[in-house]
Design a protein around this motif. Structure first.
Motif, mmCIF file in Angstrom:
data_model
loop_
_atom_site.group_PDB
_atom_site.id
_atom_site.type_symbol
_atom_site.label_atom_id
_atom_site.label_comp_id
_atom_site.label_asym_id
_atom_site.label_seq_id
_atom_site.Cartn_x
_atom_site.Cartn_y
_atom_site.Cartn_z
ATOM 1 N N GLU A 231 9.729 -33.339 64.435
ATOM 2 C CA GLU A 231 10.451 -32.282 64.116
ATOM 3 C C GLU A 231 10.370 -31.896 62.706
ATOM 4 O OE1 GLU A 231 14.415 -33.598 65.213
ATOM 5 O OE2 GLU A 231 14.245 -33.170 67.172
ATOM 6 N N ARG A 232 10.120 -32.668 62.064
ATOM 7 C CA ARG A 232 9.996 -32.409 60.378
ATOM 8 C C ARG A 232 8.718 -31.623 60.177
ATOM 9 N NH1 ARG A 232 11.255 -37.691 56.671
ATOM 10 N NH2 ARG A 232 10.312 -36.139 55.103
ATOM 11 N N TYR A 233 7.701 -32.115 60.764
ATOM 12 C CA TYR A 233 6.143 -31.515 60.720
ATOM 13 C C TYR A 233 6.378 -30.286 61.415
ATOM 14 C CZ TYR A 233 1.026 -31.479 60.915
ATOM 15 O OH TYR A 233 -0.012 -31.336 60.694
ATOM 16 N N GLY B 28 5.620 -35.076 53.695
ATOM 17 C CA GLY B 28 6.753 -35.935 53.793
ATOM 18 C C GLY B 28 6.854 -36.320 55.432
ATOM 19 N N ALA B 29 6.677 -35.752 56.146
ATOM 20 C CA ALA B 29 6.658 -35.943 57.687
ATOM 21 C C ALA B 29 5.790 -37.086 58.053
ATOM 22 C CB ALA B 29 6.700 -34.524 58.474
ATOM 23 N N VAL B 30 4.470 -36.742 57.627
ATOM 24 C CA VAL B 30 3.465 -37.707 57.933
ATOM 25 C C VAL B 30 3.557 -38.867 57.181
ATOM 26 C CG1 VAL B 30 1.124 -38.031 57.821
ATOM 27 C CG2 VAL B 30 1.786 -35.986 58.447
ATOM 28 N N ASP B 31 3.970 -39.060 55.971
ATOM 29 C CA ASP B 31 4.325 -40.145 55.364
ATOM 30 C C ASP B 31 5.311 -41.257 56.007
ATOM 31 O OD1 ASP B 31 3.967 -41.928 53.006
ATOM 32 O OD2 ASP B 31 6.158 -41.475 52.841
ATOM 33 N N TYR B 32 6.394 -40.365 56.660
ATOM 34 C CA TYR B 32 7.575 -41.187 57.002
ATOM 35 C C TYR B 32 7.093 -41.728 58.575
ATOM 36 C CZ TYR B 32 12.002 -41.363 59.920
ATOM 37 O OH TYR B 32 12.865 -41.839 60.505
ATOM 38 N N ALA B 33 6.126 -40.904 59.050
ATOM 39 C CA ALA B 33 5.610 -41.255 60.517
ATOM 40 C C ALA B 33 4.603 -42.416 60.523
ATOM 41 C CB ALA B 33 4.878 -40.279 61.172
ATOM 42 N N VAL B 34 3.934 -42.582 59.348
ATOM 43 C CA VAL B 34 2.837 -43.621 59.088
ATOM 44 C C VAL B 34 3.647 -44.780 58.608
ATOM 45 C CG1 VAL B 34 1.185 -44.343 57.439
ATOM 46 C CG2 VAL B 34 0.875 -42.037 58.541
ATOM 47 N N ARG B 35 4.699 -44.653 57.849
ATOM 48 C CA ARG B 35 5.643 -45.951 57.542
ATOM 49 C C ARG B 35 6.211 -46.575 58.736
ATOM 50 N NH1 ARG B 35 9.128 -43.428 54.448
ATOM 51 N NH2 ARG B 35 7.523 -43.122 52.769
ATOM 52 N N VAL B 36 6.987 -45.891 59.451
ATOM 53 C CA VAL B 36 7.862 -46.415 60.439
ATOM 54 C C VAL B 36 6.991 -46.631 61.702
ATOM 55 C CG1 VAL B 36 9.796 -45.536 59.446
ATOM 56 C CG2 VAL B 36 8.898 -44.203 61.161
ATOM 57 N N GLY B 37 5.766 -45.933 62.119
ATOM 58 C CA GLY B 37 5.236 -46.029 63.198
ATOM 59 C C GLY B 37 4.730 -47.472 63.571
ATOM 60 N N PRO B 38 4.424 -48.105 62.614
ATOM 61 C CA PRO B 38 3.805 -49.593 62.783
ATOM 62 C C PRO B 38 5.044 -50.628 63.091
ATOM 63 C CG PRO B 38 2.797 -48.821 61.129
ATOM 64 C CD PRO B 38 3.685 -47.701 61.507
ATOM 65 N N LEU B 39 6.332 -50.239 62.700
ATOM 66 C CA LEU B 39 7.094 -51.071 63.204
ATOM 67 C C LEU B 39 7.653 -51.507 64.294
ATOM 68 C CD1 LEU B 39 9.481 -49.986 60.061
ATOM 69 C CD2 LEU B 39 7.956 -51.966 60.091
ATOM 70 N N PHE B 40 7.336 -50.378 65.110
ATOM 71 C CA PHE B 40 7.473 -50.587 66.631
ATOM 72 C C PHE B 40 6.248 -50.271 67.562
ATOM 73 C CE2 PHE B 40 11.065 -48.213 64.570
ATOM 74 C CZ PHE B 40 11.941 -48.987 64.724
ATOM 75 N N PHE C 90 5.051 -40.152 48.202
ATOM 76 C CA PHE C 90 4.324 -40.464 49.561
ATOM 77 C C PHE C 90 3.803 -41.959 49.314
ATOM 78 C CE2 PHE C 90 4.146 -35.880 47.989
ATOM 79 C CZ PHE C 90 4.830 -35.454 49.004
ATOM 80 N N PRO C 91 4.507 -42.850 49.321
ATOM 81 C CA PRO C 91 3.752 -44.405 49.217
ATOM 82 C C PRO C 91 2.951 -44.792 50.044
ATOM 83 C CG PRO C 91 6.138 -44.573 49.658
ATOM 84 C CD PRO C 91 6.010 -43.054 49.545
ATOM 85 N N ASP C 92 3.183 -44.454 51.563
ATOM 86 C CA ASP C 92 2.392 -45.009 52.470
ATOM 87 C C ASP C 92 1.129 -43.974 52.824
ATOM 88 O OD1 ASP C 92 3.743 -47.355 53.896
ATOM 89 O OD2 ASP C 92 5.093 -45.882 53.466
ATOM 90 N N LEU C 93 1.490 -42.437 52.581
ATOM 91 C CA LEU C 93 0.449 -41.558 52.928
ATOM 92 C C LEU C 93 -0.677 -41.615 51.929
ATOM 93 C CD1 LEU C 93 -0.446 -39.193 54.518
ATOM 94 C CD2 LEU C 93 0.809 -37.735 53.065
ATOM 95 N N VAL C 94 -0.259 -42.002 50.649
ATOM 96 C CA VAL C 94 -1.314 -42.040 49.557
ATOM 97 C C VAL C 94 -2.451 -42.913 49.934
ATOM 98 C CG1 VAL C 94 -0.250 -43.771 48.008
ATOM 99 C CG2 VAL C 94 -1.678 -41.885 46.995
ATOM 100 N N GLU C 95 -2.250 -44.099 50.812
ATOM 101 C CA GLU C 95 -3.283 -44.941 51.043
ATOM 102 C C GLU C 95 -4.654 -44.389 51.926
ATOM 103 O OE1 GLU C 95 -3.168 -48.205 49.994
ATOM 104 O OE2 GLU C 95 -1.476 -47.640 48.870
ATOM 105 N N TYR C 96 -4.224 -43.278 52.414
ATOM 106 C CA TYR C 96 -5.334 -42.547 53.188
ATOM 107 C C TYR C 96 -6.100 -41.513 52.231
ATOM 108 C CZ TYR C 96 -3.049 -44.528 56.968
ATOM 109 O OH TYR C 96 -2.301 -45.280 58.092
#
Length: 183
Positions: free
Chosen positions: A49-51, A93-105, A137-143
């Motif tokens: 939704e954010r994206y 921001g949306a992609v960073d959020y998805a990349v951060r929480v996606g692997p948790l589930f 963007f702490p998780d997105l920056v890794e890419y």
């Protein structure tokens, strides 16, 4: 004899209790799995939704599309640059959020946002926004490529200065105008 019967009944009762405990554990495990999937889908839906809200802004301003999806070099100025950076910030921001929480589930690979993150890292617009504000963007920056650690153009500072100068010029222009009765 009675003690033997009591022991046998106790063993049978213990076996039945273990069976029911195992059954309940399996049902609980299945419920936890379902709950985790539901949470993952809810989180990824929120990211989508954010994206999508940022894509709606691109729909309103189609001239931004090449900067977002086609690796066009960042040659915008002033308000157009500010608009493009805002859209990029929302999408990143949306992609960073998805990349951060996606692997948790854990789930299947079809809902993996790393492909989007890798494509985003190829775009100069996103390189600018992520490299100038990596803490957002702490998780997105890794890419993003390591050689792009420093901001390539200082675009955000240019926008701030241009908007600040533009507002000041408009204020001066407005205060310096004379109305028909003042002439």
């Amino acid at each position: 004899m009675i003690s033997n019967i009591v022991e046998i009944v106790s063993l049978i009762a213990a076996a039945i209790a273990l069976y029911f405990a195992a059954t309940q554990t399996r049902k609980l495990q299945k419920q936890v799995h379902i709950s985790n999937l539901f949470s993952r889908y809810e989180v990824l839906n929120h990211a989508s939704e954010r994206y999508d809200s940022a894509l709606a802004l691109v729909f309103q301003r189609p001239e931004l599309r090449p900067y977002i999806f086609e690796q066009k070099p960042l040659d915008l100025h002033d308000e157009e640059l500010a608009r493009a950076l805002t859209v990029a910030d929302l999408m990143a921001g949306a992609v960073d959020y998805a990349v951060r929480v996606g692997p948790l589930f854990p789930d299947d690979a079809r809902s993996d946002w790393t492909v989007v993150a890798k494509e985003m890292a190829k775009q100069p617009l996103f390189q600018t926004i992520v490299n100038e504000q990596p803490h957002q963007f702490p998780d997105l920056v890794e890419y993003f490529p390591r050689e792009d650690v420093r901001p390539p153009h200082g675009a955000i500072d240019r926008v701030r200065a241009a908007l600040r100068d533009g507002r000041g010029a408009r204020r001066q222009g407005q205060s310096g105008r004379r109305g028909p009765s003042e002439k």
